[in-house]
Design an enzyme around this catalytic site. Sequence first.
Site, short mmCIF file in Angstrom:
data_model
loop_
_atom_site.label_atom_id
_atom_site.label_comp_id
_atom_site.label_asym_id
_atom_site.label_seq_id
_atom_site.Cartn_x
_atom_site.Cartn_y
_atom_site.Cartn_z
N HIS A 1 6.90 -0.23 -2.47
CA HIS A 1 7.56 -0.51 -1.61
C HIS A 1 8.43 -2.56 -2.03
O HIS A 1 7.93 -2.30 -2.68
CB HIS A 1 6.77 -0.46 -0.39
CG HIS A 1 5.89 -1.75 -0.04
ND1 HIS A 1 4.53 -1.48 -0.94
CD2 HIS A 1 5.44 -3.32 0.11
CE1 HIS A 1 3.82 -3.02 -0.77
NE2 HIS A 1 4.43 -3.76 0.51
N HIS B 1 8.27 -4.94 -0.18
CA HIS B 1 7.80 -6.31 0.42
C HIS B 1 8.30 -7.31 -0.74
O HIS B 1 7.32 -6.98 -1.57
CB HIS B 1 7.19 -6.03 0.50
CG HIS B 1 6.09 -5.59 2.06
ND1 HIS B 1 5.37 -4.97 3.30
CD2 HIS B 1 7.15 -5.58 3.23
CE1 HIS B 1 5.63 -5.49 3.82
NE2 HIS B 1 6.91 -5.73 4.64
N ASP C 1 5.99 -9.90 -2.29
CA ASP C 1 4.81 -9.36 -3.10
C ASP C 1 4.53 -7.92 -4.37
O ASP C 1 3.92 -8.39 -4.64
CB ASP C 1 3.29 -9.93 -2.63
CG ASP C 1 2.99 -8.90 -1.63
OD1 ASP C 1 4.28 -8.02 -0.92
OD2 ASP C 1 1.99 -8.65 -1.11
N HIS C 2 5.40 -7.75 -3.54
CA HIS C 2 5.39 -6.53 -4.86
C HIS C 2 6.57 -6.35 -5.79
O HIS C 2 6.62 -5.75 -6.82
CB HIS C 2 5.59 -4.80 -3.70
CG HIS C 2 3.71 -5.07 -3.57
ND1 HIS C 2 2.78 -4.12 -3.85
CD2 HIS C 2 3.03 -5.29 -2.22
CE1 HIS C 2 1.91 -4.13 -3.13
NE2 HIS C 2 2.06 -5.11 -2.38
N HIS D 1 2.74 2.15 5.99
CA HIS D 1 3.21 0.74 6.25
C HIS D 1 3.95 0.12 6.78
O HIS D 1 4.63 0.76 7.02
CB HIS D 1 3.20 0.61 4.66
CG HIS D 1 2.73 -1.60 3.98
ND1 HIS D 1 1.73 -2.00 4.50
CD2 HIS D 1 3.44 -1.60 3.92
CE1 HIS D 1 2.03 -3.04 4.43
NE2 HIS D 1 3.01 -3.27 3.72
N ASP E 1 -1.36 -0.93 -0.25
CA ASP E 1 -0.79 -1.04 1.74
C ASP E 1 -0.45 -0.01 2.40
O ASP E 1 0.64 0.61 2.08
CB ASP E 1 1.19 -1.93 1.11
CG ASP E 1 0.41 -3.29 0.51
OD1 ASP E 1 -0.40 -3.60 -0.17
OD2 ASP E 1 1.44 -3.55 0.48
N HIS F 1 -5.90 -5.66 -4.50
CA HIS F 1 -4.23 -6.59 -3.82
C HIS F 1 -5.47 -7.53 -2.57
O HIS F 1 -5.31 -6.85 -1.37
CB HIS F 1 -3.89 -5.33 -3.35
CG HIS F 1 -3.09 -5.89 -2.11
ND1 HIS F 1 -2.66 -5.99 -0.58
CD2 HIS F 1 -1.68 -5.94 -2.48
CE1 HIS F 1 -1.44 -6.46 -0.81
NE2 HIS F 1 -0.88 -5.67 -1.86
#
Lengths: 297, 297
Positions: free
Chosen positions: B60, B62, B64-65, B138, B206, B264
């Site tokens: 996804h 976000h 941090d990914h 998520h 997530d 994670h």
Amino acid sequence: MEITFLGTGSMVPTIERNATSILISYKDENILVDCGEGTQKQFRYANISPAKITRILITHWHGDHIFGLPGLLTSIAKFAPEKRIDLYGPVGSSHYLSILLSSYIPMNKSNITVHEIKDDCIFFENKEFKIKAFQLEHTARCLGYSLIEKDKRNINMEYIKKFGLKQHPILKDLQNGKDITWNKKKILAKDATTTKRGKIISIVLDSLATKNIITNIKNSDLLVCEATLGSELEEKAKEYKHLTSTQAAQIAKDSNAKKLIITHFSQRYKDVSPLLKESRKIFKNTLAAEDLMRVLV
Amino acid sequence: MEITFLGTGSMVPTIERNATSILISYKDENILVDCGEGTQKQFRYANISPAKITRILITHWHGDHIFGLPGLLTSIAKFAPEKRIDLYGPVGSSHYLSILLSSYIPMNKSNITVHEIKDDCIFFENKEFKIKAFQLEHTARCLGYSLIEKDKRNINMEYIKKFGLKQHPILKDLQNGKDITWNKKKILAKDATTTKRGKIISIVLDSLATKNIITNIKNSDLLVCEATLGSELEEKAKEYKHLTSTQAAQIAKDSNAKKLIITHFSQRYKDVSPLLKESRKIFKNTLAAEDLMRVLV
């Protein structure tokens, strides 16, 4: 003023050298110059909270100078949601930042004011210091920066004693360079004070050598200058509009700098001592930056 | 199949845990799942060239990914300009990637084909393996992935000897599950071969715990599952639609996984052993991922 080299590499980060980022700390201000990928992690290594950043100066929008921005801003917004940061950069900065901030699904909102700088100018000034930007000559619109501490006047207490004056609120006027009258006698600021010259830190990243650099950075106490390549690759440096270690030293010399720190090294140099040696031949007081190195000015 | 944990942190990277990124290496394929900030530097620590990446799977968008994507793609484009990479992700991936790639001044051009995955499906298949995606639950559109190695048939040489058959190109047919005729006798693939079941690696990052996860990851040899928080923060995990270490273990148990690796982790856990302990209470064969850990499946 304290300067912390968070990243001293160039386009390709290595284990030893993160992409470019420099923090200048002065009184309540923590000014970040550029923010390469991984800068927020470098803050952890340096044991400094990124939430302390007050201003961000972007030299240009090549990736190795800005890929760390979204992560850093996300973390700041998480830990200091009220924090307002002023970001300064060349024309186009608003465009790039707004695109960057819409390139992912945000988990929180950053509070940033962008200021685009068009011409060489002093774009920020407070009681203690000012910041100047000047055009560099790179493959992208690029700015150099000088942080200029203001001169300070110290009262000559021996001198003012002659007028029967000791500690008194009126001394503030003298300190601000204003002449005063005491016991019907005029005391001139120039006689009653000594001036401590403010320090100047100049930062020149990603540029060809130009006259405009010399004009703008004259008499810097510290010049931080890119030396992406050694003089053996001068042609390549020219092609990509970068400076060599020799050229950086020549700029330091021509601009009458007190000290030079070279940085932004190509990943091809595992050992930068040959570049340092080249610089020192022309400008003796040169250091080669290392990640997490701190220097007091 | 070898799996390398390049980053095992979550939203805020720490010195010990980079933002999320996992590399799965299998024959000629190097499949990167997510690409948090600093992933290209983690490749350096792991001593693997990022130019070897063949596919990128995004769970996804976000930060941090994905914050490591532009740096990684820039470096790949520099060192392997001809390299073509397939990037897979949820609906919206083309939009986010194209914005991301226009958020800075590029120094070279990346050669990426984006594939958006809408429904639970096998979206890639070659001779040796297939990759499946399935919806997670998520705060952003998010996918889980399974890498499914195909079953292999080994010839039972003793059995085919009875038919007067040794090494011969026709054995390929048996290996592909096709019955053959030899010396006018029929040899059935099911009798002449033994099947070696292919391995399955599933990755769940997530998400809340859902039935859809269990349905899709059944009988995984390795389940890599997020455990951002411990069960003491189950309410918080639910609010942000994350899994706890307890829930991750329950998923491993319910889906009949052989092995579980939790990852994670929230930056609040300097020591994740309490989370590991929680998981092991429910699912014994659990490991806690560490940055640069490698596991053979």
